[in-house]
Design a protein around this motif. Sequence first.
Motif, PDB file in Angstrom:
ATOM      1  N   PHE A   1      41.807  -6.698  73.725  1.00 37.19           N
ATOM      2  CA  PHE A   1      42.331  -7.768  74.574  1.00 37.19           C
ATOM      3  C   PHE A   1      41.428  -7.996  75.774  1.00 37.19           C
ATOM      4  O   PHE A   1      41.129  -9.134  76.130  1.00 37.19           O
ATOM      5  CB  PHE A   1      43.746  -7.433  75.039  1.00 37.19           C
ATOM      6  N   ASP A   2      40.965  -6.914  76.392  1.00 38.15           N
ATOM      7  CA  ASP A   2      40.069  -7.028  77.547  1.00 38.15           C
ATOM      8  C   ASP A   2      38.771  -7.718  77.162  1.00 38.15           C
ATOM      9  O   ASP A   2      38.262  -8.552  77.911  1.00 38.15           O
ATOM     10  CB  ASP A   2      39.767  -5.650  78.137  1.00 38.15           C
ATOM     11  N   ALA A   3      38.232  -7.371  75.997  1.00 36.79           N
ATOM     12  CA  ALA A   3      36.989  -7.995  75.545  1.00 36.79           C
ATOM     13  C   ALA A   3      37.195  -9.487  75.303  1.00 36.79           C
ATOM     14  O   ALA A   3      36.355 -10.299  75.695  1.00 36.79           O
ATOM     15  CB  ALA A   3      36.488  -7.310  74.277  1.00 36.79           C
ATOM     16  N   GLN A   4      38.297  -9.859  74.699  1.00 39.93           N
ATOM     17  CA  GLN A   4      38.576 -11.275  74.455  1.00 39.93           C
ATOM     18  C   GLN A   4      38.721 -12.033  75.770  1.00 39.93           C
ATOM     19  O   GLN A   4      38.235 -13.162  75.903  1.00 39.93           O
ATOM     20  CB  GLN A   4      39.845 -11.433  73.620  1.00 39.93           C
ATOM     21  N   ARG A   5      39.338 -11.411  76.735  1.00 41.88           N
ATOM     22  CA  ARG A   5      39.507 -12.054  78.043  1.00 41.88           C
ATOM     23  C   ARG A   5      38.156 -12.233  78.735  1.00 41.88           C
ATOM     24  O   ARG A   5      37.876 -13.287  79.295  1.00 41.88           O
ATOM     25  CB  ARG A   5      40.444 -11.221  78.910  1.00 41.88           C
ATOM     26  N   GLU A   6      37.304 -11.202  78.664  1.00 44.37           N
ATOM     27  CA  GLU A   6      35.974 -11.293  79.272  1.00 44.37           C
ATOM     28  C   GLU A   6      35.141 -12.388  78.605  1.00 44.37           C
ATOM     29  O   GLU A   6      34.404 -13.113  79.272  1.00 44.37           O
ATOM     30  CB  GLU A   6      35.233  -9.963  79.183  1.00 44.37           C
ATOM     31  N   ILE A   7      35.265 -12.530  77.293  1.00 41.06           N
ATOM     32  CA  ILE A   7      34.538 -13.580  76.585  1.00 41.06           C
ATOM     33  C   ILE A   7      35.022 -14.948  77.042  1.00 41.06           C
ATOM     34  O   ILE A   7      34.222 -15.867  77.250  1.00 41.06           O
ATOM     35  CB  ILE A   7      34.671 -13.409  75.063  1.00 41.06           C
ATOM     36  N   ALA A   8      36.322 -15.105  77.225  1.00 43.20           N
ATOM     37  CA  ALA A   8      36.865 -16.384  77.700  1.00 43.20           C
ATOM     38  C   ALA A   8      36.356 -16.703  79.107  1.00 43.20           C
ATOM     39  O   ALA A   8      35.984 -17.848  79.398  1.00 43.20           O
ATOM     40  CB  ALA A   8      38.392 -16.347  77.685  1.00 43.20           C
ATOM     41  N   VAL A   9      36.308 -15.700  79.966  1.00 38.37           N
ATOM     42  CA  VAL A   9      35.805 -15.907  81.334  1.00 38.37           C
ATOM     43  C   VAL A   9      34.317 -16.254  81.288  1.00 38.37           C
ATOM     44  O   VAL A   9      33.847 -17.122  82.026  1.00 38.37           O
ATOM     45  CB  VAL A   9      36.070 -14.660  82.209  1.00 38.37           C
ATOM     46  N   ALA A  10      33.575 -15.587  80.405  1.00 41.55           N
ATOM     47  CA  ALA A  10      32.147 -15.888  80.252  1.00 41.55           C
ATOM     48  C   ALA A  10      31.947 -17.318  79.781  1.00 41.55           C
ATOM     49  O   ALA A  10      31.052 -18.021  80.262  1.00 41.55           O
ATOM     50  CB  ALA A  10      31.509 -14.912  79.269  1.00 41.55           C
ATOM     51  N   GLN A  11      32.778 -17.763  78.867  1.00 44.51           N
ATOM     52  CA  GLN A  11      32.672 -19.133  78.368  1.00 44.51           C
ATOM     53  C   GLN A  11      32.964 -20.141  79.483  1.00 44.51           C
ATOM     54  O   GLN A  11      32.265 -21.151  79.613  1.00 44.51           O
ATOM     55  CB  GLN A  11      33.637 -19.345  77.203  1.00 44.51           C
ATOM     56  N   ASP A  12      33.973 -19.868  80.287  1.00 41.71           N
ATOM     57  CA  ASP A  12      34.273 -20.750  81.422  1.00 41.71           C
ATOM     58  C   ASP A  12      33.093 -20.815  82.381  1.00 41.71           C
ATOM     59  O   ASP A  12      32.727 -21.891  82.864  1.00 41.71           O
ATOM     60  CB  ASP A  12      35.518 -20.269  82.174  1.00 41.71           C
ATOM     61  N   ALA A  13      32.476 -19.661  82.651  1.00 46.81           N
ATOM     62  CA  ALA A  13      31.323 -19.623  83.546  1.00 46.81           C
ATOM     63  C   ALA A  13      30.159 -20.417  82.946  1.00 46.81           C
ATOM     64  O   ALA A  13      29.465 -21.150  83.658  1.00 46.81           O
ATOM     65  CB  ALA A  13      30.902 -18.183  83.813  1.00 46.81           C
ATOM     66  N   LEU A  14      29.955 -20.284  81.644  1.00 48.37           N
ATOM     67  CA  LEU A  14      28.887 -21.024  80.972  1.00 48.37           C
ATOM     68  C   LEU A  14      29.109 -22.524  81.103  1.00 48.37           C
ATOM     69  O   LEU A  14      28.186 -23.276  81.422  1.00 48.37           O
ATOM     70  CB  LEU A  14      28.823 -20.618  79.499  1.00 48.37           C
TER      71      LEU A  14
END
Length: 53
Positions: free
Chosen positions: A18-31
Amino acid sequence: MPRPKESRAETETGDGKFDAQREIAVAQDALLDGKMGACSAHLNKVMQATMVK
């Protein structure tokens, strides 16, 4: 109430996923916002978390 201690396998497949999925979502928003440094930092967190086994 404190959480019960979990085995390492439970942590990796449960909360860790779950933490990894959340970090990926935050990374995508930053991108999408053009913040490459922040995107890189979040993807680095995911990579480090998934490589610990």
